[in-house]
Design a protein around this motif. Structure first.
Motif, PDB file in Angstrom:
ATOM      1  N   PHE A 182       0.820  -1.207   0.000  1.00 43.10           N
ATOM      2  CA  PHE A 182       0.000   0.000   0.000  1.00 43.10           C
ATOM      3  C   PHE A 182       0.858   1.263   0.000  1.00 43.10           C
ATOM      4  CE2 PHE A 182      -3.208  -2.872   1.861  1.00 43.10           C
ATOM      5  CZ  PHE A 182      -4.270  -2.561   1.026  1.00 43.10           C
ATOM      6  N   PHE A 183       2.026   1.140   0.630  1.00 45.55           N
ATOM      7  CA  PHE A 183       2.803   2.351   0.892  1.00 45.55           C
ATOM      8  C   PHE A 183       4.097   2.320   0.095  1.00 45.55           C
ATOM      9  CE2 PHE A 183       0.566   0.943   4.739  1.00 45.55           C
ATOM     10  CZ  PHE A 183      -0.376   1.953   4.820  1.00 45.55           C
ATOM     11  N   ALA A 184       4.515   3.497  -0.372  1.00 50.38           N
ATOM     12  CA  ALA A 184       5.747   3.592  -1.143  1.00 50.38           C
ATOM     13  C   ALA A 184       6.916   3.090  -0.293  1.00 50.38           C
ATOM     14  CB  ALA A 184       5.982   5.039  -1.566  1.00 50.38           C
ATOM     15  N   GLU A 185       6.902   3.466   0.950  1.00 49.14           N
ATOM     16  CA  GLU A 185       7.961   3.021   1.840  1.00 49.14           C
ATOM     17  C   GLU A 185       7.396   1.990   2.810  1.00 49.14           C
ATOM     18  OE1 GLU A 185      11.270   5.499   4.310  1.00 49.14           O
ATOM     19  OE2 GLU A 185      10.260   6.379   2.584  1.00 49.14           O
ATOM     20  N   TYR A 186       8.000   0.815   2.831  1.00 52.54           N
ATOM     21  CA  TYR A 186       7.448  -0.250   3.651  1.00 52.54           C
ATOM     22  C   TYR A 186       7.704   0.033   5.126  1.00 52.54           C
ATOM     23  CZ  TYR A 186       6.366  -4.915   5.340  1.00 52.54           C
ATOM     24  OH  TYR A 186       5.797  -5.966   5.992  1.00 52.54           O
ATOM     25  N   SER A 187       6.623   0.085   5.896  1.00 55.10           N
ATOM     26  CA  SER A 187       6.826   0.204   7.342  1.00 55.10           C
ATOM     27  C   SER A 187       5.760  -0.601   8.061  1.00 55.10           C
ATOM     28  CB  SER A 187       6.787   1.675   7.776  1.00 55.10           C
ATOM     29  OG  SER A 187       5.519   2.014   8.275  1.00 55.10           O
ATOM     30  N   LYS A 188       6.200  -1.405   9.003  1.00 50.87           N
ATOM     31  CA  LYS A 188       5.281  -2.247   9.764  1.00 50.87           C
ATOM     32  C   LYS A 188       4.266  -1.382  10.512  1.00 50.87           C
ATOM     33  CE  LYS A 188       6.563  -6.868  10.129  1.00 50.87           C
ATOM     34  NZ  LYS A 188       6.966  -7.174   8.836  1.00 50.87           N
ATOM     35  N   LEU A 189       4.731  -0.224  10.933  1.00 53.79           N
ATOM     36  CA  LEU A 189       3.864   0.645  11.719  1.00 53.79           C
ATOM     37  C   LEU A 189       2.647   1.095  10.906  1.00 53.79           C
ATOM     38  CD1 LEU A 189       4.055   1.647  14.608  1.00 53.79           C
ATOM     39  CD2 LEU A 189       5.011   3.794  13.745  1.00 53.79           C
ATOM     40  N   SER A 190       2.886   1.479   9.653  1.00 48.66           N
ATOM     41  CA  SER A 190       1.761   1.899   8.806  1.00 48.66           C
ATOM     42  C   SER A 190       0.779   0.752   8.660  1.00 48.66           C
ATOM     43  CB  SER A 190       2.248   2.299   7.422  1.00 48.66           C
ATOM     44  OG  SER A 190       3.391   3.082   7.515  1.00 48.66           O
ATOM     45  N   TYR A 191       1.300  -0.460   8.425  1.00 49.65           N
ATOM     46  CA  TYR A 191       0.415  -1.612   8.246  1.00 49.65           C
ATOM     47  C   TYR A 191      -0.341  -1.937   9.531  1.00 49.65           C
ATOM     48  CZ  TYR A 191       1.750  -2.689   3.522  1.00 49.65           C
ATOM     49  OH  TYR A 191       1.908  -2.633   2.182  1.00 49.65           O
ATOM     50  N   TYR A 192       0.342  -1.728  10.641  1.00 57.11           N
ATOM     51  CA  TYR A 192      -0.334  -1.961  11.919  1.00 57.11           C
ATOM     52  C   TYR A 192      -1.607  -1.122  11.988  1.00 57.11           C
ATOM     53  CZ  TYR A 192      -1.204  -1.921  16.962  1.00 57.11           C
ATOM     54  OH  TYR A 192      -1.793  -2.027  18.197  1.00 57.11           O
ATOM     55  N   TYR A 193      -1.462   0.180  11.680  1.00 55.85           N
ATOM     56  CA  TYR A 193      -2.637   1.047  11.764  1.00 55.85           C
ATOM     57  C   TYR A 193      -3.655   0.725  10.686  1.00 55.85           C
ATOM     58  CZ  TYR A 193      -0.460   3.726  15.425  1.00 55.85           C
ATOM     59  OH  TYR A 193       0.088   4.094  16.605  1.00 55.85           O
ATOM     60  N   LEU A 194      -3.162   0.373   9.507  1.00 58.22           N
ATOM     61  CA  LEU A 194      -4.095   0.061   8.421  1.00 58.22           C
ATOM     62  C   LEU A 194      -4.960  -1.147   8.789  1.00 58.22           C
ATOM     63  CD1 LEU A 194      -5.040   0.692   5.562  1.00 58.22           C
ATOM     64  CD2 LEU A 194      -3.383  -0.987   4.740  1.00 58.22           C
ATOM     65  N   LEU A 195      -4.299  -2.219   9.252  1.00 60.24           N
ATOM     66  CA  LEU A 195      -5.065  -3.420   9.598  1.00 60.24           C
ATOM     67  C   LEU A 195      -5.943  -3.185  10.823  1.00 60.24           C
ATOM     68  CD1 LEU A 195      -4.829  -6.451   8.275  1.00 60.24           C
ATOM     69  CD2 LEU A 195      -3.275  -4.712   7.444  1.00 60.24           C
ATOM     70  N   LEU A 196      -5.464  -2.334  11.735  1.00 59.06           N
ATOM     71  CA  LEU A 196      -6.306  -1.990  12.888  1.00 59.06           C
ATOM     72  C   LEU A 196      -7.589  -1.322  12.411  1.00 59.06           C
ATOM     73  CD1 LEU A 196      -6.903  -1.601  15.902  1.00 59.06           C
ATOM     74  CD2 LEU A 196      -5.499   0.468  15.853  1.00 59.06           C
ATOM     75  N   ILE A 197      -7.440  -0.369  11.477  1.00 59.85           N
ATOM     76  CA  ILE A 197      -8.627   0.312  10.946  1.00 59.85           C
ATOM     77  C   ILE A 197      -9.512  -0.695  10.212  1.00 59.85           C
ATOM     78  CG2 ILE A 197      -9.408   2.019   9.246  1.00 59.85           C
ATOM     79  CD1 ILE A 197      -6.875   3.658  10.080  1.00 59.85           C
TER      80      ILE A 197
END
Ligand SMILES: Nc1ncnc2c1ncn2[C@@H]1O[C@H](COP(=O)(O)OP(=O)(O)O)[C@@H](O)[C@H]1O
Ligand SMILES: [Mg+2]
Lengths: 240, 320
Positions: free
Chosen positions: B145-160
Motif C-alpha cells: 500500500f505504501f511507497a515506503e514499507y513500514s510495519k507501523l503503517s500496516y499496523y494502523y491500516l489493519l487496525l482500521i
C-alpha cells in the motif's frame, strides 16, 4: 366472497391421508371452531393454510386469490397468522424480541425502533406477559409459551388468526378469560378466528360455526349445537 | 442505556490502547499484532454467518483468497492501485458469495456447508494450477500500500480494517436484520410463519460475511507482499473456525478474544511444528461439546456465579 377457502385439499404423508378432499369456507369476522379426534388432520390443515407445508393437491384461496403456491412468509404478510400446537418460541431471544420479529416483517411504514418496541410491549401486556418482557423465551413455562405464540402472531397484524389448541394447561377460570380474550380479538380488532380446540365447552361458548374433521375428511359442519347432537360426531369421538 | 455506554467505553479504551501500543513493540511483535487483526476480521465475519444465523460456511478462507488474489491481480495486470483493488476484491467476493448463496441457501441445513467445502477446494485447485496467472504454490508477488514499507503503517491500516469489519458486524446484528438472523437461527419454520423471508435473510448474511472475508484477504495480501494458496486453504478455514468457537460463537466479543488468544498462542507453540491447527481443532471440538459459548460463555457463567454469591452472602450471614 369468503375470507378464506379450501378447495379439494389433500395432503398425503406416505401412505397416510392426513387430508383427503377437504372443502371449507370461512366468512370474515366469524369465529369458527375446528374439532376432531387426535390425528384427524386439524394441525395439517393449519399447516397447509399457513403455507408451512404444501398440499399434495387442492387450492387455498384468500380473498379469492389463490395463495397455495406462496411461501409461508408471504402468506403471513398477506394477513394469515398462526400459532403452533407445540409452541416454537425463539428460545435464545427475549419475549420482546420474539414479538419484534412479527412486527418488523410486516411493517407498512418506515422502521422506527422505539415504536416497534412500544408496540411489542403492548402486545405482550395484552396477552398477560407484561412482566416477562426481558425474559428469554426458553425460560417460560408451557402456558406462557402459548401466550407468546399468540402475542407474536397478533404482532403480524393478521386478518385471520389460526389458533391451534391454545387452552391446554389452563384451569376453568383461565379458560373463561381466554374465551373472553378471543371474543375481544374478533369484536374489537375485527380479527377472524379459526380455532382448533379439544375443550368442547370452550368451542360451544365462543364459536359460531364448527367444522368437524375425522380421518382427513370433513365429517360435518354446523352450529355448535348441531354438531354436539350429531350421531356421526358422537361416534367419531366415542366409538372406536 | 448503560449497557450501550459500557460497550462504548470498553471499545474506546481498547482503541486508545491499541493505537498507543505499537510504540512499545518490536518488529516481530508488530507482525504478530497485524496477523491478529487479520484473524479478528476473519473470525468476526465468519461469526456473522455461523454464530448468528447458524449456517456453517467452509468457504470463508476461500473468500479471503478471492479478495487477496483479485486485488493482487488487478494491481499487477491492470495497474489498479491496491486501495481500489481491495475495494474491488471485496465486491467480487460479495458477488460470488451472493451467487453461491442463492444457489444453495434455498436448500438450507447442511447444503451450504457441503457446497462451500467444494467451492473452497475448487478455488485452491484453480489457484495452484493456473500457474501462469497466479504463480501457483510459488506465490504471487504483490505491491504494497505504501511507497515506503513500514510495519507501523500496516499496523494502523489493519487496525482500521478490523474496526471497520467490527463496525459492520455490530451494525448488522443490532439492526432489524440482526433480529431476523437470530430468529432464523432459532427456528426457521416459526420465523417464516411470522413473515421472515428466511432465504433472503440467509443470503444477505452470507453475502456480507463473504464480502468481509474478501476485504480481510485483500488487506492481508498487500501486507504480506507474497500471497500463496495458503490463504484460501482449509487449514486457514479451520483456524478461523477454532478461533470463533473457542472465543465464543454468537457473541460479539468471542471471535475477537479467540483470534488474539489463538494467534498469539500459536506463535509460542509454532516451534513444535505445524500441529497447532490440529490441536486448536480438537480443542474447538471439545469446546463445542462442553462449553458451546466458548471463553465468553465461561466468563459470563463465572460472573453470574460471583453475583449470585454476593446476593446470597447476606442471607447466609443472617442465618449464622
Ligand atoms: N410431518 C408429518 N409426517 C408424517 N405424518 C404426519 C406429519 N404430520 C402429520 N402426520 C400424520 O397426519 C395425520 C394427521 O395429523 P395432525 O394434522 O397432526 O392431526 P391433529 O392435529 O388433528 O391431531 C396423523 O396421522 C399424523 O401422524
Ligand atoms: Mg394437532
Amino acid at each position: 366472497m369468503s375470507l378464506i377457502e379450501g378447495r379439494a385439499v389433500c395432503r398425503y404423508f406416505g401412505g397416510v391421508n392426513a387430508l383427503a378432499n377437504v372443502n371449507f369456507a370461512i366468512e370474515k369476522g366469524s369465529i369458527v371452531g375446528l374439532i376432531g379426534p387426535n390425528g384427524a388432520g386439524k394441525t395439517t390443515l393449519f399447516n397447509v393454510m399457513a403455507g408451512t407445508i404444501k398440499p399434495t393437491t387442492g387450492r387455498i384461496l384468500f380473498h379469492g386469490e389463490d395463495v397455495t403456491d406462496q411461501p409461508a412468509y408471504r402468506i403471513c404478510r398477506k394477513g394469515i397468522a398462526r400459532t403452533f400446537q407445540i409452541p416454537r418460541p425463539f428460545g435464545t431471544m427475549t419475549c420482546l424480541e420474539n414479538v419484534v420479529v412479527g412486527i418488523i416483517n410486516n411493517l407498512n411504514g418506515p422502521y422506527v425502533k422505539s415504536d416497534v418496541e412500544d408496540k411489542a410491549r403492548i402486545a405482550l401486556k395484552f396477552v398477560g406477559l407484561g412482566d416477562l418482557i426481558a425474559t428469554e423465551a426458553r425460560n417460560l413455562n408451557v402456558v406462557q409459551k402459548k401466550k407468546l405464540e399468540i402475542a407474536r402472531a397478533l404482532a403480524t397484524g393478521p386478518e385471520i388468526l389460526l389458533l391451534d389448541e391454545v387452552l391446554g394447561g389452563l384451569n376453568t377460570q383461565e379458560i373463561g378469560e381466554a374465551i373472553e380474550f378471543i371474543r375481544l380479538l374478533r369484536d374489537k380488532q375485527n380479527i377472524t378466528i379459526f380455532w382448533i380446540e379439544h375443550i368442547m365447552g370452550a368451542i360451544m361458548q365462543a364459536a359460531e360455526r364448527v367444522i368437524v374433521l375425522d380421518q382427513g375428511t370433513v365429517l360435518m359442519e354446523g352450529t355448535p349445537r348441531e354438531v354436539v347432537s350429531d350421531q356421526r360426531v358422537i361416534r367419531a369421538y366415542l366409538g372406536e | 442505556m448503560s449497557q450501550t455506554k459500557k460497550i462504548c467505553c470498553v471499545a474506546a479504551l481498547a482503541i486508545v490502547l491499541l493505537s498507543l501500543l505499537p510504540w512499545s513493540l518490536g518488529v516481530y511483535k508488530l507482525h504478530v499484532m497485524i496477523v491478529c487483526f487479520f484473524y479478528v476480521m476473519m473470525a468476526a465475519s465468519w461469526n456473522l454467518i455461523a454464530g448468528y444465523t447458524g449456517q456453517v460456511s467452509f468457504g470463508h478462507a476461500a473468500f479471503a483468497g478471492i479478495g487477496a488474489y483479485a486485488s493482487a491481480l488487478l494491481s499487477l495486470k491492470a495497474g489498479v492501485s491496491p486501495w481500489i483493488g481491495v475495494i474491488l476484491g471485496t465486491l467480487i467476493a460479495a458477488v460470488l458469495g451472493f451467487c453461491l448463496g442463492v444457489i444453495c441457501l434455498k436448500m438450507g441445513g447442511i447444503y451450504l456447508s457441503l457446497t462451500t467445502l467444494g467451492f473452497s477446494a475448487i478455488i485452491q485447485i484453480v489457484i495452484i494450477n493456473e500457474y501462469e496467472i497466479t504463480r501457483g504454490t510459488m506465490g504471487l508477488q504483490v505491491p504494497g500500500f505504501f511507497a515506503e514499507y513500514s510495519k507501523l503503517s500496516y499496523y494502523y491500516l489493519l487496525l482500521i480494517g478490523a474496526l471497520i469489519t467490527l463496525a459492520v458486524v455490530y451494525a448488522a446484528i443490532h439492526s432489524r436484520l440482526g433480529v431476523n438472523f437470530r430468529a432464523v437461527q432459532n427456528d426457521e419454520r416459526a420465523a417464516a410463519s411470522l413473515g421472515v423471508n428466511v432465504v433472503r435473510v440467509r443470503v444477505l448474511a452470507f453475502t456480507i460475511s463473504s464480502a468481509l472475508a474478501g476485504f480481510a484477504g485483500g488487506l492481508y495480501g498487500h501486507y504480506l507482499l507474497l500471497i500463496t494458496p495458503e490463504i484460501p486453504s482449509l487449514d486457514q478455514q479451520f483456524l478461523v473456525l477454532s478461533m470463533t468457537v473457542i472465543g465464543g460463537m454468537g457473541s460479539f466479543a468471542g471471535p475477537i478474544i479467540g483470534a488474539f488468544s489463538l494467534e498469539i498462542l500459536s506463535e509460542y507453540i509454532r516451534v513444535y511444528g505445524e500441529y497447532h491447527v490440529l490441536v486448536f481443532g480438537l480443542v474447538a471440538l471439545v469446546a463445542a461439546r462442553f462449553a458451546p459459548r466458548g471463553i465468553v460463555g465461561i466468563a459470563q457463567d463465572i460472573g453470574m456465579v460471583k453475583r449470585l454469591r454476593r446476593l446470597m452472602a447476606p442471607a447466609v450471614r443472617g442465618r449464622a
